[in-house]
Design an enzyme around this catalytic site. Structure first.
Site, short mmCIF file in Angstrom:
data_model
loop_
_atom_site.label_atom_id
_atom_site.label_comp_id
_atom_site.label_asym_id
_atom_site.label_seq_id
_atom_site.Cartn_x
_atom_site.Cartn_y
_atom_site.Cartn_z
N VAL A 263 0.84 -1.20 0.00
CA VAL A 263 0.00 0.00 0.00
C VAL A 263 0.88 1.25 0.00
O VAL A 263 1.88 1.30 0.69
CB VAL A 263 -0.87 0.02 1.29
CG1 VAL A 263 -1.83 1.18 1.25
CG2 VAL A 263 -1.58 -1.28 1.45
N SER B 296 -26.77 -33.28 9.99
CA SER B 296 -26.23 -32.76 8.71
C SER B 296 -26.79 -31.38 8.35
O SER B 296 -27.60 -31.26 7.44
CB SER B 296 -26.44 -33.76 7.56
OG SER B 296 -27.71 -34.37 7.61
#
Lengths: 628, 302
Positions: free
Chosen positions: A33, A541
């Site tokens: 940056v 599940s």
């Protein structure tokens, strides 16, 4: 200070030839940056006189209150295109820029330095021949510098220029430059770049951009632009092995059947024999068709339509090669994977894999290690997070044609796509095919599932119950099993508790462990069904992905997803094992329905409303629905 | 990556053809935007090449604001006849009902109703899952950041912060119900590439691109051609004949002409090389505010 402009010749053909004869260099800029990437590209555009009067006027207006060079312009404004970026003063996405000099045309990918956007850098690198790695002279080599350089090597960018920017801010000090270059070279040595040059510049002031700067008399190399104009990055892709991924079957009428695609590498001529990777059947090229007329020969990079001399089955996704130099054709390979999504990657999860024009379901079968991008150290891991790089093995649902990425980027680079959101989750480079996959063909015994099931007077199937804890799954499954047994059928219940106490007792309750838990149960269910049984699987599940995985593992076995839809309040009031109480008390973590989500099935085969009817009635309903 | 064997233009052409074929092979209902300008003309030429000897396997869609240059419509119809492609023309019926025009409503409202909304109507009506456009990355800053296969949500909106990574030439063409894709096969071409390609391939263009004496009025430095009798003159204003041409084509009251004597392609290319203003300057819609194109794209504009 400006690049020499191409002067239009009075002879337009001559001038046009000069234009088209120019070579093209695709490069990307990367670094941390605020290293000044956008400023550098803005400077290149400005110096090549590509900033036009109206743009210049609006730039001067926007540059008010910003850091500018002698020209009164904040060059980064030229390339920071999105409003969000201008507000934050940073670059958040890959921007493509175009400029040209008398010698070359350039396409520049300006890529972001923020860690969370590393995926965009990989995107920019995938189509680049060369990379400018920017370093702020005041800050030296940073984590991002290392990360980006590693990704460059991973994507196979062979040429790197280390651009030590803001050299004016360290008083054009040679010692600073030398120290940074030495540190970077030491780090980059194992990355295997073909060329690595270093230039001290000030993008804002223009030092060493077009010509050597008087401020750096100690620098003996050429300035940046002349270097980019002259570096040789060409690779003779025509001399490589012929690869032709078929993109589209061209069939205007019954008399014409051609295979359209782009020659990925090598060359092919009329009369040459080709081999189809999937069927290994040969054919000879009869015509190479283009709208500009038939060709005698097609080379790497050309988009053509091939017509072959015989009726063979060729469709999209097939890869044509020459006999004797075929690509690998396998359903397992080892690859390096860059993960690009907030949702982590787990072994066992199913994704869609696209390589060339082939699209197949695929699973990460093993996560061998993660590579620390700062130290290149390899560490063990159970998942891959955003921006991480790992070495994995991948299995595809059916064999695909591919090459190692180092041999051919177009047949060895792939993406992984989420099966629900369709987002691009990661990108990979294939290292090598796993031989055993080619040798491992499933034994097809004479006694098969059908025979075994028939002996039992039934059809093998998997009935998969999903629902909250306490919803009534196991009660219904038990009643159903009793009834089936009474009818003389062979059924078996796989239940969360009994499997967790044995086969899966090594697994905890992290997300990775839950995926593996489901995978193992689904595999066991498949084997049992293959033995001819009716398998009743009673598992919470909670995730759509895992239920989908279970269905895929079942393959051609009849698979019914039964959603026992009982409201949470009802389940919690029942609380047969006292688990909800403990979860509410904070004694159990990751408890479905409390602090872990339950994703309701989108398209279950059957929904049983556990809050409205007794288990016995629901078992009857299911028994009727199963039509055994 | 650079192959070395092909020239710059040949590489660009092959890349674009590959993208067009990927669309035809991956989507159920693709459509190609046809705006009749030079970029559209190049796109049409590339599509013919991509599928030869087959016909272009998807229709071409023209969003007609009813304010296009008359010659553009004639040229459009002659191309459709000559090359035998399916042409769909759509005009926003609400706009016709409310007599929406660039004089009363101003450019941004007019563009929203007659272009952006009209496009959404046409895409919804055709249930198109992929719309091919001729935008280039060198045109405008937000375009420079857009993917070649650019994802749109069910409202046709672009989310610039959440673009799919696009590596090599492996394009993710997968969509969920209601979503669509905008595809830009000539993303990597520059304006000069377009012109040199038109020249070397002999691609036909509307004559508006070539200099000719035309009736224009001067609106604070922008030359507007008086193409039909719907034009609203300012008090005391009268058209005068000037030798002009257009660098970009659109709605005639919103498209500025430039003074030029370039009447052939070589002259245009040479003039362009010496030019000091960018191409979109002649389009009035971009200059409203900084970031206006990005905003329009988020709303569904091409």
């Amino acid at each position: 200070m400006s690049l020499p402009m191409a002067t239009p010749d009075t002879d337009i053909d001559l001038w046009l030839n000069q234009q088209t004869d120019k070579s093209l260099l695709r490069f990307l800029t990367c670094g941390s940056v605020d290293d000044g990437k956008s400023t550098l590209i803005g400077r290149l555009l400005y110096d090549s006189q590509l900033i036009l009067d109206d743009q210049l006027a609006s730039l001067r207006k926007e540059s008010h209150n910003r850091i500018t060079g002698d020209e009164g312009i904040d060059f980064s404004l030229l390339v920071d295109g999105l409003a969000a970026e201008r507000e934050q003063g940073i670059t958040i996405d890959v921007a493509y820029r175009f400029f040209s000099t008398d010698k070359r045309k350039f396409i520049v990918a300006d890529t972001p330095g923020h860690e969370q956007y590393t995926r965009n850098m990989a995107t920019g690198a995938s189509n680049a021949d060369l990379a400018l790695v920017l370093i702020d002279a005041r800050k030296g080599v940073l984590t991002q510098t290392r990360r980006h350089s590693f990704i460059l090597s991973l994507i196979g960018v062979k040429h790197v220029v280390l651009v030590v920017n803001k050299i004016d801010l360290v008083d054009y000090d040679q010692a600073v430059f030398d120290r940074i270059v030495a540190e970077y070279r030491a780090f980059a040595e194992p990355l295997g770049f073909k060329t690595l040059a270093a230039v001290p510049v000030s993008a804002l002031r223009g030092d060493n951009i077009l010509a050597p700067s008087a401020n750096t008399p100690w620098y003996e190399g050429v300035a940046l632009v002349p270097y980019l104009e002259s570096i040789d990055v060409s690779e003779d892709r025509t001399a490589e092995k012929f690869r032709f991924p078929v993109q589209w079957v061209n069939r205007p009428d019954l008399d014409f059947r051609g295979f359209s695609g782009t020659v990925a590498s090598g060359s092919i001529a009329v009369g040459d024999e080709v081999l189809i990777a999937s069927s290994r059947k040969p054919a000879a090229v009869r015509r190479i068709v283009t709208m500009d007329g038939d060709l005698d020969r097609a080379v790497a990079g050309q988009a053509v339509t091939l017509v072959v001399d015989r009726e063979v089955d060729i469709s999209r996704g097939d890869v044509l090669s020459r006999p004797g130099e075929t690509p690998e054709f396998s359903n397992q390979f080892q690859a390096r994977l860059i993960w690009m999504n907030e949702e982590s990657a787990f072994p066992g999860r199913s994704y869609l894999l696209k390589v060339g024009s082939q699209l197949v379901p695929a699973t990460i079968t093993d996560l061998k290690f993660r590579t620390n991008v700062n130290t290149l150290e390899q560490t063990a891991a159970t998942k891959i997070d955003l921006n991480e790089v790992a070495t994995v093995t991948i299995a595809t649902d059916k064999p695909i044609a591919f090459d190692p990425y180092t041999a051919n980027a177009l047949t060895g680079g792939f993406i992984l796509v989420d099966r629900l959101s369709n987002a691009t989750l990661g990108a990979g480079t294939i290292e090598f095919g796993l031989r055993r996959a080619q040798n491992l063909t499933y034994q097809s015994f004479d006694v098969n599932r059908g025979v075994r099931a028939q002996m039992k007077g039934q059809a093998a199937r998997i009935v998969w119950f999903t629902g909250l804890s306490g919803s009534g799954k196991s009660s219904i499954a038990n009643l159903l099993e009793k009834r089936l047994t009474a009818e003389g059928r062979h059924a078996y219940i796989l239940d969360g508790d009994n499997v967790r106490h044995g086969l899966n007792k090594d697994l905890g309750f992290t997300e990775a462990a839950r995926v593996e838990n489901i995978r193992r149960v689904a595999e066991v269910a498949r084997l049992m069904a293959d033995a001819g049984l009716i398998v009743l699987v009673s598992f919470i599940s909670p995730f759509e992905k895992e239920r989908r995985l279970a269905r895929e593992i079942a393959g051609d076995i009849d698979f019914a997803e039964i959603y026992v839809d009982t409201p949470l309040e009802v389940c919690e009031a029942r609380d047969p094992k006292g688990l909800y109480k403990r979860a509410r008390a904070g004694e159990i973590k990751n408890f479905t329905g409390i602090d872990s989500p339950f994703e309701a099935p989108q398209a279950p085969e059957l929904v049983l409303h556990g809050g409205e009817q007794e288990p016995a009635a629901l078992a009857d309903e299911l028994h009727g629905w199963l039509k055994l | 990556m650079t192959t070395g064997a092909l020239t710059h233009l040949q590489s660009l052409e092959a890349e674009s053809i590959e993208i067009l074929r990927e669309v035809a092979a991956s989507f159920e209902r693709p459509v190609m935007m046809y705006s009749i300008g030079k970029d559209s003309s190049v796109l049409l030429h590339l599509a013919r090449k991509a599928f030869f000897p087959s016909r272009i396997p998807f229709p071409l869609l023209h969003v007609n604001t009813t304010w296009k240059f008359r010659e553009m419509i004639a040229f459009r119809d002659s191309m459709a006849e000559k090359y035998g492609f399916d042409l769909i023309s759509h005009t926003n019926p609400d706009g016709i009902r409310d007599n929406i025009n660039p004089f009363d409503q101003g450019s941004s409202r007019f563009t929203d109703i007659m272009k952006t909304q009209a496009l959404r109507q046409a895409l919804n009506a055709g249930r198109y899952d992929a719309a091919i456009g001729g935008a280039r990355r060198d045109e405008e800053k937000s375009r420079a950041k857009e993917r070649i296969f650019s994802h749109r949500n069910a409202n046709h909106a672009w989310d610039p912060k959440n673009q799919r990574p696009e590596l090599w030439r492996v394009f993710n063409t997968r969509l969920n119900p209601g979503e669509s894709m905008r595809v830009f096969p000539i993303s990597n071409w520059t304006e000069l590439d377009v012109w040199t390609y038109i020249y070397s391939e002999g691609i036909e263009l509307p004559s508006l691109y070539y200099a000719k004496s035309r009736p224009v009025v001067d609106r604070s430095g922008t030359l507007i051609m008086v193409d039909d009798d719907r034009f609203r003159f300012e008090p005391g204003e009268a058209p005068r004949q000037e030798v002009v041409r257009f660098r970009t084509l659109g709605d005639y009251p919103l498209t500025g002409a430039i003074r030029s004597t370039a009447a052939t392609l070589p002259e245009i290319i040479m003039e362009m090389q010496a030019s000091r203003t960018s191409e979109r300057e002649g389009r009035l819609i971009d200059s409203d505010s900084v970031g206006s194109m990005e905003k329009k794209k988020q709303e569904g504009y091409f």
